[in-house]
Write an enzyme that holds these catalytic residues in place. Structure first.
Site, PDB file in Angstrom:
ATOM      1  N   HIS A  21      -3.510   0.270  -3.600  1.00  0.00           N
ATOM      2  CA  HIS A  21      -4.326   0.965  -2.618  1.00  0.00           C
ATOM      3  C   HIS A  21      -5.044  -0.050  -1.733  1.00  0.00           C
ATOM      4  CE1 HIS A  21      -3.789   4.525  -5.258  1.00  0.00           C
ATOM      5  NE2 HIS A  21      -3.828   3.602  -6.198  1.00  0.00           N
ATOM      6  N   GLU A  48      -7.437   2.741  -7.048  1.00  0.00           N
ATOM      7  CA  GLU A  48      -8.392   2.462  -5.986  1.00  0.00           C
ATOM      8  C   GLU A  48      -9.814   2.471  -6.532  1.00  0.00           C
ATOM      9  OE1 GLU A  48      -9.339   0.896  -3.653  1.00  0.00           O
ATOM     10  OE2 GLU A  48      -8.423   1.820  -1.892  1.00  0.00           O
ATOM     11  N   ARG A  66       0.055   8.878  -5.553  1.00  0.00           N
ATOM     12  CA  ARG A  66       0.480   8.352  -4.261  1.00  0.00           C
ATOM     13  C   ARG A  66       1.098   6.962  -4.391  1.00  0.00           C
ATOM     14  NH1 ARG A  66      -5.103   8.641  -4.609  1.00  0.00           N
ATOM     15  NH2 ARG A  66      -6.399   6.874  -3.947  1.00  0.00           N
ATOM     16  N   ARG A 117       0.827  -1.200   0.000  1.00  0.00           N
ATOM     17  CA  ARG A 117       0.000   0.000   0.000  1.00  0.00           C
ATOM     18  C   ARG A 117       0.868   1.259   0.000  1.00  0.00           C
ATOM     19  NH1 ARG A 117      -3.768   2.779   4.602  1.00  0.00           N
ATOM     20  NH2 ARG A 117      -4.919   4.139   3.183  1.00  0.00           N
ATOM     21  N   HIS A 118       0.388   2.292  -0.665  1.00  0.00           N
ATOM     22  CA  HIS A 118       1.099   3.570  -0.759  1.00  0.00           C
ATOM     23  C   HIS A 118       1.283   4.225   0.609  1.00  0.00           C
ATOM     24  CE1 HIS A 118      -2.554   5.868   0.082  1.00  0.00           C
ATOM     25  NE2 HIS A 118      -3.185   5.004  -0.697  1.00  0.00           N
TER      26      HIS A 118
END
Length: 220
Positions: A161, A93, A69, A19-20
Site C-alpha cells: 500500500h 496499510e 486489494r 502498490r495495489h
C-alpha cells in the site's frame, strides 16, 4: 562494517515495491488504512496489465499484504509467473483509527491540526492509529527477510500500500522519518525499485509504469 556485511550488501538483488490497483475509496479520496476494500474492475485491469510488465523482470518471489486489494493485485502476477504468494499482515496499510473511511476533505475539517503536523513531518498518530515509524518497524523487516532468501541478482516483488511502501523505502534507504514524505506517492498499480549496491539499498525507480498515472489516495 565487517566483511560478512559487505558480502551481504553486494549480492545485486532488487526489491520491487508495487502498490495495489484502484479501489472505489481511492476514487472517492477516502482514507482506507487497514479497512479491507476490494479492487474495482478498473483496478483488476490495472493489475492485469502491470503484472505482465513486472513478469518481464523475472521475479523470484512475491510477498503481499493480506488485504484484498493487495492480495488480488499480487494474484495477477502469480498467475503469469507461476510463483506462490507469501501473504503477511505486517505489510498492511497504516492503521489510522478515526481517519479511516473519511474523505480528504473530512479529515482536514475534523483533524486539521493533526493533518498539518503530519504533513510537516512530525510523528503523528493519525486518528489515534499507528506512527509511520511503527509501520516501518513491522513492514521493513518482512521485506528484508524475504530479500535475504533471494539468489544473487534475484528480484523480490512486494505488493502493498502507498503509505507502507513509502515508509519501507525510507527505512531501507536510511532516511530520517521526517524526510519520508519527500518520496512522494505511488499511483495505483505503479511501483518503485530498490537495487542493492556496495553501500546498501538505493532507489532506482519511483512511481514507475508505462504511462504517467494520477496519484489517488496515496496513503491507503
Amino acid at each position: 562494517m565487517n566483511g560478512d556485511d559487505t558480502q551481504q550488501r553486494s549480492r545485486g538483488r532488487r526489491i520491487v515495491l508495487w502498490r495495489h490497483g484502484q479501489t472505489a475509496w481511492n476514487l472517492e479520496r477516502r482514507f482506507q488504512g487497514s479497512t479491507d476494500i476490494e479492487l474495482t474492475e478498473t483496478g483488476v485491469a490495472q493489475a492485469h496489465r502491470a503484472a505482465r510488465l513486472l513478469a518481464s523482470l523475472k521475479p523470484d518471489a512475491i510477498v503481499a499484504s493480506d488485504l484484498k486489494r493487495a492480495a488480488a493485485t499480487a494474484g495477477e502476477l502469480a498467475a503469469v509467473t507461476g510463483l506462490e504468494i507469501a501473504h503477511d499482515s505486517a505489510l498492511r496499510e497504516t492503521y489510522a483509527g478515526d481517519w479511516q473511511g473519511l474523505t480528504h476533505e473530512e479529515i482536514v475539517a475534523r483533524f486539521g491540526d493533526q493533518y498539518t503536523a503530519w504533513k510537516r513531518g512530525e510523528p503523528v498518530r493519525r486518528g489515534g492509529g499507528e506512527l509511520e515509524t511503527e509501520v516501518a518497524d513491522r513492514a521493513a523487516p518482512v521485506v528484508l527477510g524475504h530479500a535475504d532468501k533471494l539468489p544473487d541478482g534475484g528480484t523480490l516483488v512486494v505488493v502493498s500500500h502507498g503509505g507502507t511502501i513509502r515508509t519501507t523505502i525510507g527505512r531501507l534507504l536510511g532516511l530520517e522519518s521526517h524526510h519520508w514524505e519527500g518520496l512522494g506517492g505511488l499511483s495505483n498499480c505503479c511501483w518503485s525499485v530498490l537495487g542493492e549496491g556496495a553501500r546498501g539499498w538505493r532507489l532506482l525507480e519511483h512511481n514507475a509504469g508505462t504511462l504517467p498515472e494520477p496519484v489517488l489516495g496515496d496513503d491507503d
